[in-house]
Design a protein around this motif. Sequence first.
Motif, PDB file in Angstrom:
ATOM      1  N   VAL A   1       0.985  -1.157   0.041  1.00 26.05           N
ATOM      2  CA  VAL A   1      -0.080  -0.154  -0.008  1.00 26.05           C
ATOM      3  C   VAL A   1       0.800   1.350   0.203  1.00 26.05           C
ATOM      4  CG1 VAL A   1      -1.571   1.468   1.314  1.00 26.05           C
ATOM      5  CG2 VAL A   1      -1.962  -1.073   1.088  1.00 26.05           C
ATOM      6  N   GLU A   2       1.798   1.103   0.883  1.00 23.01           N
ATOM      7  CA  GLU A   2       2.720   2.372   1.023  1.00 23.01           C
ATOM      8  C   GLU A   2       3.578   2.823  -0.166  1.00 23.01           C
ATOM      9  OE1 GLU A   2       4.654   2.538   4.789  1.00 23.01           O
ATOM     10  OE2 GLU A   2       2.810   3.236   5.561  1.00 23.01           O
ATOM     11  N   ALA A   3       3.829   1.640  -0.908  1.00 25.13           N
ATOM     12  CA  ALA A   3       4.758   1.695  -2.166  1.00 25.13           C
ATOM     13  C   ALA A   3       3.639   2.217  -3.313  1.00 25.13           C
ATOM     14  CB  ALA A   3       5.500   0.376  -2.685  1.00 25.13           C
ATOM     15  N   ARG A   4       2.587   1.558  -3.629  1.00 25.55           N
ATOM     16  CA  ARG A   4       1.844   1.883  -4.804  1.00 25.55           C
ATOM     17  C   ARG A   4       0.780   2.844  -4.238  1.00 25.55           C
ATOM     18  NH1 ARG A   4       0.791  -4.059  -7.172  1.00 25.55           N
ATOM     19  NH2 ARG A   4      -0.309  -2.567  -8.640  1.00 25.55           N
ATOM     20  N   CYS A   5       0.212   3.152  -3.142  1.00 27.29           N
ATOM     21  CA  CYS A   5      -0.837   4.119  -2.800  1.00 27.29           C
ATOM     22  C   CYS A   5      -0.399   5.327  -2.094  1.00 27.29           C
ATOM     23  CB  CYS A   5      -1.891   3.352  -2.314  1.00 27.29           C
ATOM     24  SG  CYS A   5      -2.361   1.763  -2.834  1.00 27.29           S
ATOM     25  N   GLY A   6       1.098   5.371  -1.933  1.00 28.73           N
ATOM     26  CA  GLY A   6       1.368   6.382  -0.897  1.00 28.73           C
ATOM     27  C   GLY A   6       0.949   7.935  -1.269  1.00 28.73           C
ATOM     28  N   ALA A   7       0.583   7.969  -2.471  1.00 32.18           N
ATOM     29  CA  ALA A   7       0.511   9.441  -3.074  1.00 32.18           C
ATOM     30  C   ALA A   7      -0.763   9.860  -2.911  1.00 32.18           C
ATOM     31  CB  ALA A   7       1.002   9.505  -4.630  1.00 32.18           C
ATOM     32  N   TYR A   8      -1.695   8.926  -2.580  1.00 28.41           N
ATOM     33  CA  TYR A   8      -3.351   9.317  -2.628  1.00 28.41           C
ATOM     34  C   TYR A   8      -3.769   9.670  -1.063  1.00 28.41           C
ATOM     35  CZ  TYR A   8      -2.331   7.070  -7.101  1.00 28.41           C
ATOM     36  OH  TYR A   8      -1.716   6.904  -8.155  1.00 28.41           O
ATOM     37  N   GLY A   9      -2.951   9.903  -0.058  1.00 31.45           N
ATOM     38  CA  GLY A   9      -3.739  10.596   1.063  1.00 31.45           C
ATOM     39  C   GLY A   9      -3.804   9.397   2.275  1.00 31.45           C
ATOM     40  N   LEU A  10      -3.298   8.040   2.105  1.00 29.55           N
ATOM     41  CA  LEU A  10      -3.518   7.239   2.932  1.00 29.55           C
ATOM     42  C   LEU A  10      -2.428   7.382   4.005  1.00 29.55           C
ATOM     43  CD1 LEU A  10      -4.169   3.917   0.722  1.00 29.55           C
ATOM     44  CD2 LEU A  10      -5.847   5.150   2.238  1.00 29.55           C
ATOM     45  N   GLU A  11      -3.014   7.028   5.318  1.00 29.05           N
ATOM     46  CA  GLU A  11      -2.203   7.237   6.447  1.00 29.05           C
ATOM     47  C   GLU A  11      -2.295   6.026   7.388  1.00 29.05           C
ATOM     48  OE1 GLU A  11      -1.655   9.799  10.609  1.00 29.05           O
ATOM     49  OE2 GLU A  11      -3.003  10.647   8.880  1.00 29.05           O
ATOM     50  N   LEU A  12      -1.043   5.320   7.629  1.00 21.14           N
ATOM     51  CA  LEU A  12      -1.316   4.182   8.665  1.00 21.14           C
ATOM     52  C   LEU A  12      -1.634   4.416   9.852  1.00 21.14           C
ATOM     53  CD1 LEU A  12      -0.579   1.206   8.690  1.00 21.14           C
ATOM     54  CD2 LEU A  12       1.773   1.573   9.308  1.00 21.14           C
ATOM     55  N   GLU A  13      -2.840   3.656  10.015  1.00 17.71           N
ATOM     56  CA  GLU A  13      -3.218   3.944  11.516  1.00 17.71           C
ATOM     57  C   GLU A  13      -2.619   2.872  12.675  1.00 17.71           C
ATOM     58  OE1 GLU A  13      -7.625   3.657  11.856  1.00 17.71           O
ATOM     59  OE2 GLU A  13      -7.569   4.674  13.896  1.00 17.71           O
ATOM     60  N   SER A  14      -2.388   1.743  11.796  1.00 21.70           N
ATOM     61  CA  SER A  14      -2.075   0.604  12.926  1.00 21.70           C
ATOM     62  C   SER A  14      -0.635   0.592  13.114  1.00 21.70           C
ATOM     63  CB  SER A  14      -2.275  -0.836  12.124  1.00 21.70           C
ATOM     64  OG  SER A  14      -3.497  -1.030  11.669  1.00 21.70           O
ATOM     65  N   PRO A  15      -0.200   0.086  14.157  1.00 16.85           N
ATOM     66  CA  PRO A  15       1.071   0.006  14.437  1.00 16.85           C
ATOM     67  C   PRO A  15       2.094  -0.477  13.360  1.00 16.85           C
ATOM     68  CG  PRO A  15       0.035  -0.961  16.280  1.00 16.85           C
ATOM     69  CD  PRO A  15      -0.817  -0.683  15.185  1.00 16.85           C
ATOM     70  N   ARG A  16       3.227   0.203  13.093  1.00 17.05           N
ATOM     71  CA  ARG A  16       4.135  -0.176  12.125  1.00 17.05           C
ATOM     72  C   ARG A  16       4.791  -1.686  12.445  1.00 17.05           C
ATOM     73  NH1 ARG A  16       5.430   1.961   7.446  1.00 17.05           N
ATOM     74  NH2 ARG A  16       4.489   3.786   7.973  1.00 17.05           N
ATOM     75  N   ASP A  17       5.114  -1.786  13.619  1.00 17.02           N
ATOM     76  CA  ASP A  17       5.863  -2.745  14.207  1.00 17.02           C
ATOM     77  C   ASP A  17       4.954  -4.016  14.454  1.00 17.02           C
ATOM     78  OD1 ASP A  17       6.976  -4.891  15.762  1.00 17.02           O
ATOM     79  OD2 ASP A  17       7.217  -3.460  17.521  1.00 17.02           O
ATOM     80  N   GLY A  18       5.416  -5.343  13.671  1.00 15.57           N
ATOM     81  CA  GLY A  18       4.217  -6.331  13.570  1.00 15.57           C
ATOM     82  C   GLY A  18       3.984  -6.988  14.706  1.00 15.57           C
ATOM     83  N   ASN A  19       5.029  -6.607  15.789  1.00 20.24           N
ATOM     84  CA  ASN A  19       4.919  -7.572  17.167  1.00 20.24           C
ATOM     85  C   ASN A  19       4.050  -6.546  18.201  1.00 20.24           C
ATOM     86  OD1 ASN A  19       6.480  -9.475  16.743  1.00 20.24           O
ATOM     87  ND2 ASN A  19       8.318  -8.259  16.899  1.00 20.24           N
ATOM     88  N   ALA A  20       3.800  -5.532  17.698  1.00 17.45           N
ATOM     89  CA  ALA A  20       2.412  -4.533  18.041  1.00 17.45           C
ATOM     90  C   ALA A  20       1.178  -4.490  17.632  1.00 17.45           C
ATOM     91  CB  ALA A  20       3.204  -3.149  18.465  1.00 17.45           C
TER      92      ALA A  20
END
Lengths: 415, 415
Positions: A320-339
Amino acid sequence: MRATLDLAAVEAMDAADPLRAMRDRFILPEGVIYLDGNSLGAAAPAVFNELQKAATQEWAQDLIRAWNTAGWFDMPVALGDQLGRLIGAAAGQTVVCDTTSINIYKVLHAALAMRPDRTVIVAEGDSFPTDLYMAEGVASTRPGTVLRLEGVDAPTIEELIDERVAVILVNHVNYKSGQLRDMAALTRKAHEAGALIVWDLCHTAGALPVELDAANADFAIGCTYKYLNGGPGAPAFIYAATRHHDHVHQPLSGWWGHARPFAFEQGFAAGSGIRRFLCGTQPVLSMRALKGALDIWDQVDMAAVRKKSIALTELFIQLVEARCGAYGLELESPRDGNARGSQVSFLHPHGYQVMRALIERGVIGDFRAPSTIRFGFTPLYVGYRDVWQAVEVLEDILRTGAWQEARFAVKTAVT
Amino acid sequence: MRATLDLAAVEAMDAADPLRAMRDRFILPEGVIYLDGNSLGAAAPAVFNELQKAATQEWAQDLIRAWNTAGWFDMPVALGDQLGRLIGAAAGQTVVCDTTSINIYKVLHAALAMRPDRTVIVAEGDSFPTDLYMAEGVASTRPGTVLRLEGVDAPTIEELIDERVAVILVNHVNYKSGQLRDMAALTRKAHEAGALIVWDLCHTAGALPVELDAANADFAIGCTYKYLNGGPGAPAFIYAATRHHDHVHQPLSGWWGHARPFAFEQGFAAGSGIRRFLCGTQPVLSMRALKGALDIWDQVDMAAVRKKSIALTELFIQLVEARCGAYGLELESPRDGNARGSQVSFLHPHGYQVMRALIERGVIGDFRAPSTIRFGFTPLYVGYRDVWQAVEVLEDILRTGAWQEARFAVKTAVT
């Protein structure tokens, strides 16, 4: 992020997936990529078989006798033990019954009665709301009881814990963000303050290894219709650590929780062990569907589930970040898989329309106001190629602005 | 008693039975005369069809979308209205949800909150016990609340009603004896004393015409797996008269009872009307089985049911007394059909063994300690010839002393 991540690489991940064969146990509709198993898990032929057997053989042919001959009466405890393995609970501590909401009421009441000199229930302001509504309901029957909320009364739950706290009701994974709590650490902190803790496992049971006994948890509740695939509205569960059983008093004291339910005595006498959380007659057909689902889980290694879950969610975030990064999406979930639980949420200012457009194209996730689009990854039946394809559709919707056309659907479709 | 009552006369009653065709809608096992539909109603192919549709089409194919597309979310209210017709409740006053025990808790709480200056709950000492256990549970959350029991604190319930009574919880038909209460008269007496009344309809819903609105009843609860044939442990129901809806506060305040369940608000705000008795997510598969059963009831005239029910029970009493009178049976149920539900109970000093022997020969009734043998007559699928045959078997068991051989079965079989 791996720069070389292409479809072939993703398909190689599926080929190497030790859980891949599990997908064949489930029914997934044509043309659908189902990323909402964290809301309602998929159906399985094994579940239909149980349901049909319970209805057409046991009920229709054995009639009233089936309560004994088919083990209906013992199902809450038998299914509880079967489920217990998935949440790190030794036998005799888990029972399947009623709904999550009602089970919250029971355990909060029991916990408050065990801390009669304390008046505070701690919960999370951004909890799934029924937890808060039930805490309100319990508090209304016990004058002087107050609710302290994370995000309202203090920024973190840890800051809310003191010697006035009777019980903490906390979600293992937040339903919206997917944030995962450290169960052992927070349980320790609760106990240091003399408080009890209730873990809401709605978004972790069947999603990742849960270790209730090892974490020294007091109580837990959760549903079985999400990751566990028990069917729509399938009965919920309660866990109570053995050390508490003799001290449990809860006012939903129906005949199934009685020490001698078939003696038809006038006064209530609580049954032993986990049975004292039972109340009334349970919905057998829904219970049997759940049995069919849990039978599948009997063959699943939770460590493998977790490994795949992290890989799926990580791949999704990367793509998503690689391909849709330009379209206003912001990650809400933790980036760390363990969290993180087994879901990924992104914020988008037009999230509702974006999700409508995704659903119209067969990528089913869901939306939570005001702007969260949420995707659940259920390792038993979601593969890496599904992730790839979902991101392809998402990218197309965002790049072409197709989500704007979904505006009319938003106005007419009720969710 | 008609002196000429023989098998031909009984078969003529079947031939003239306007409900006779309903029997074909149900599945009754070979070699069984089922007189326990007052405990668990029989299965029907129409029910299996609903169940299969809900599981294999709606759940499996529509997945999460089925909550809207298949009307799952609205089922508690829709089924409540469908059931309402059978209990004399105009639309909007009945909701299907949870269990009888839990629903008793909700309505007793609501009633007590409506009479804050009163402290007494009146119930029957010989009530089905879960009613008493739940009353105990409610009382335990409201200091000073006491339980007064008919048969313990006074011989009749009427004598227990005074200005300290907040609410009366009473069975429309006694589960053991089959004694039927006069709903209008007792409701009037309760209201004259300023008390509220809750009718337990477990043994009358689907057994005889109930007129909640006409009787000016306040609340009612009941199950759907007996005469209504909703399936084992099918969800229960609550009735509340419209005039009370705005005053209902009950602590099982889960998200399904919220005014805006999908707004995910932090605080609880009770929904309007009967919805405020809802709490958590309901077991859809069990609900859909119930829908299949209620669809059958849509085509049934309750007056015809009652007429046949009285005829069946009267025939049974006549035949038993004529043919088995010498063997120590004593009628426990009222002799007057108008004072009796749709069941007949006899006392026998060795009732347990007699019932075991009956069941071994395919006549399924049940036993209630210490000495009651109980037979339920469900007019939709029990015929007059069934009654004749059941009495033939009973007579044979008593005449030959075959029940004594069943003693060993008693010791090994658990019920």
